[in-house]
Design an enzyme around this catalytic site. Structure first.
Site, short mmCIF file in Angstrom:
data_model
loop_
_atom_site.label_atom_id
_atom_site.label_comp_id
_atom_site.label_asym_id
_atom_site.label_seq_id
_atom_site.Cartn_x
_atom_site.Cartn_y
_atom_site.Cartn_z
N ARG A 1 -1.72 -8.26 -13.99
CA ARG A 1 -1.29 -8.43 -12.50
C ARG A 1 0.02 -9.01 -12.42
NH1 ARG A 1 -6.52 -10.42 -10.11
NH2 ARG A 1 -7.99 -9.44 -11.31
N GLY A 2 0.59 -8.40 -11.16
CA GLY A 2 2.06 -8.93 -11.17
C GLY A 2 3.18 -7.78 -11.47
N ALA A 3 3.81 -7.26 -10.53
CA ALA A 3 4.63 -6.40 -10.86
C ALA A 3 5.73 -6.29 -12.06
CB ALA A 3 5.65 -6.13 -9.85
N GLY A 4 6.01 -7.67 -12.29
CA GLY A 4 7.00 -7.98 -13.46
C GLY A 4 6.09 -7.92 -14.70
N ARG B 1 0.43 3.01 -11.98
CA ARG B 1 0.62 2.40 -10.65
C ARG B 1 1.70 3.04 -9.77
NH1 ARG B 1 -1.88 -2.70 -10.53
NH2 ARG B 1 -1.81 -2.58 -8.12
N CYS C 1 -0.53 -13.81 -2.32
CA CYS C 1 -0.84 -13.10 -3.64
C CYS C 1 -0.80 -14.11 -4.77
CB CYS C 1 -0.42 -11.80 -3.57
SG CYS C 1 -1.26 -10.79 -4.87
N ASP D 1 6.99 -6.04 -5.01
CA ASP D 1 6.74 -4.91 -5.97
C ASP D 1 7.78 -4.19 -5.87
OD1 ASP D 1 4.05 -6.05 -4.99
OD2 ASP D 1 3.82 -4.98 -7.21
N LYS E 1 2.36 -7.13 -1.73
CA LYS E 1 0.83 -7.04 -1.52
C LYS E 1 0.73 -6.98 0.07
CE LYS E 1 -1.23 -6.55 -3.91
NZ LYS E 1 -1.64 -7.38 -5.25
P1 RI2 Z 1 5.50 -10.90 -9.82
C1 RI2 Z 1 1.71 -8.19 -7.17
O1 RI2 Z 1 1.07 -7.27 -7.02
C2 RI2 Z 1 2.06 -8.97 -6.15
O2 RI2 Z 1 2.16 -8.10 -4.78
C3 RI2 Z 1 3.20 -9.83 -6.22
O3 RI2 Z 1 3.80 -10.38 -5.03
C4 RI2 Z 1 3.95 -9.09 -6.83
O4 RI2 Z 1 3.22 -8.22 -7.83
C5 RI2 Z 1 5.24 -9.37 -7.74
O5 RI2 Z 1 4.62 -10.30 -8.64
P2 RI2 Z 1 0.47 -6.32 -7.94
O6 RI2 Z 1 1.60 -5.31 -8.46
O7 RI2 Z 1 6.27 -9.72 -10.50
O8 RI2 Z 1 -0.12 -7.11 -9.28
O9 RI2 Z 1 6.57 -11.99 -9.15
O10 RI2 Z 1 -0.50 -5.38 -7.44
O11 RI2 Z 1 4.62 -11.71 -10.83
#
Ligand code: RI2
Length: 294
Positions: A4-7, A47, A113, A182, A193
Site C-alpha cells: 500500500r502507498g504509492a511510494g 497499477r 487514506c 499518487d 485516493k
Molecule cells: P505514500 C495511496 O494509494 C493513497 O492514495 C496515498 O495518499 C498515496 O498512495 C500516497 O501514499 P495506493 O497507491 O506514497 O496505495 O505517501 O492505492 O505512502
C-alpha cells in the site's frame, strides 16, 4: 493491494527490477535489454494510476540503452534500483521535516487514506513536541485509514477515526489537511485516493489549508504532452457482498480522484514547498536531467 502507498509501490517496482538484473542468468546484452523492458511493462501494468510506479521502474533503466556490455547493463539496473529506493526513502524524510514546519502546537490536522509522506509529516510534528490532534478518515472500501490510526496511535498521537462522510462535519475544527499523492499532473492537479477531492472542496469552503505531501517522482511528465491519468476502477466485490443488492444495480468503484490545483495551498516535496503552479517547472527540470530515460 498487498503493498500500500504509492511510494512503497514504486520502491517495490524498482527493487523487483534490481532483483531481475541480479538473478539474470543469460549471456546476451540484447536479450537482457529485451527482458528488462518486458519486466518493466509487467510491473507498470500492475497499477495504472500512480505514476510513482512508472517513474520508479523507469528510473532503474537509465543507461540501459547506452551500456556496452552485459555486465555494465546489469550493474546499472542494480545500482539505479538501489539508488531509487534510497533517494525515495530520503525524500519522505525531507518532506516530513518541511511539512512539520507548517504545523504549530494546538493544530487539528486531518488526513485521508494511508500516506507514508503525510504520516511522516504528522509524526515529525509530534516528535518535535507539538501538541496536535489528528482526524483520520476510514477510507472505504479498503479501510486503509485503520493502518493510519494504528501508526499514529502507536506514536502516541491524539487520533480520532472518522467515517469518510463525516469529513465536512469535523471541518470546522480542522486547521490543516495533509494528504499524500499518487500522481501530480503538469497543471498541478492531485490524483489521490478516492474522496480526496471532496475533502479539498470542504476545506476550500471552510478556508482550511490543504497540503499535499508528494515526492517529485510522483510528478507525471507525460501529462505535459496531454496524456490523461488513468483512474483505476476496482472490483465491485470491494463495495458490496454477493447477493446484497439486485444484479440490476450497477456499481462504480473508482479508486482515485482528481483535485484541482485551485484547492491546493501547497505541495510539500523533496525539493521544497511549492505552489501547484510550479509543478511544470520541476517536471521540465526532471526531463532535462533525463531522469526517466533509458
Ligand atoms: P505514500 C495511496 O494509494 C493513497 O492514495 C496515498 O495518499 C498515496 O498512495 C500516497 O501514499 P495506493 O497507491 O506514497 O496505495 O505517501 O492505492 O505512502
Amino acid at each position: 493491494m498487498t503493498i500500500r502507498g504509492a511510494g512503497k509501490i514504486a520502491r517495490a517496482g524498482a527493487s523487483a527490477m534490481g532483483d531481475f538484473a541480479k538473478n539474470y542468468k543469460g549471456n546476451s546484452l540484447e536479450e537482457f535489454r529485451k527482458e528488462v523492458r518486458e519486466c518493466s511493462e509487467i510491473l507498470i501494468a500492475s497499477r495504472p494510476t500512480a505514476v510513482s510506479l512508472w517513474n520508479g521502474v523507469k528510473a532503474t533503466m537509465r543507461g540501459l540503452s547506452s551500456a556496452e556490455t552485459l555486465d555494465e547493463a546489469r550493474e546499472s539496473v542494480i545500482f539505479n534500483s538501489e539508488e531509487f529506493v534510497k533517494i525515495s526513502s530520503m525524500a519522505v524524510e525531507t518532506i516530513s521535516k518541511m511539512g512539520a514546519n507548517r504545523i504549530k502546537s494546538g493544530d487539528v490536522i486531518l488526513t485521508h487514506c494511508n500516506s507514508k509522506a503525510a504520516i511522516g509529516v504528522i509524526k515529525e510534528a509530534h516528535r518535535q513536541g507539538k501538541d496536535i490532534k489528528v482526524y483520520a478518515t476510514e477510507s472505504r472500501p479498503w479501510r486503509q485509514g485503520i493502518l493510519t490510526v494504528n501508526e499514529l496511535a502507536e506514536a502516541g498521537i491524539d487520533t480520532t477515526l472518522i467515517i469518510d462522510s463525516a469529513v465536512r462535519s469535523v471541518m470546522k475544527e480542522v486547521d490543516k489537511i495533509f494528504v499524500g499523492a499518487d500522481t501530480i499532473t503538469s497543471h498541478g492537479a492531485l490524483i489521490n485516493k478516492i474522496g480526496t477531492s471532496q475533502i479539498a472542496l470542504a476545506a476550500h469552503e471552510a478556508r482550511v489549508q490543504f497540503y499535499v505531501c508528494s515526492e517529485t517522482y510522483k510528478f507525471s511528465s507525460a501529462t505535459i504532452f496531454g496524456d490523461m491519468v488513468t483512474i483505476e476502477e476496482r472490483s465491485i466485490d470491494e463495495v458490496v457482498k454477493k447477493g446484497e443488492i439486485p444484479d440490476s444495480v450497477k456499481i462504480y468503484n473508482p479508486v482515485f480522484d482528481s483535485t484541482p490545483a485551485a484547492y491546493i495551498d501547497a505541495i510539500i516535496t523533496d525539493v521544497g514547498v511549492i505552489h501547484p503552479g510550479s509543478v511544470y517547472d520541476v517536471m521540465i527540470r526532471q526531463l532535462g536531467d533525463g531522469m526517466f530515460e533509458e
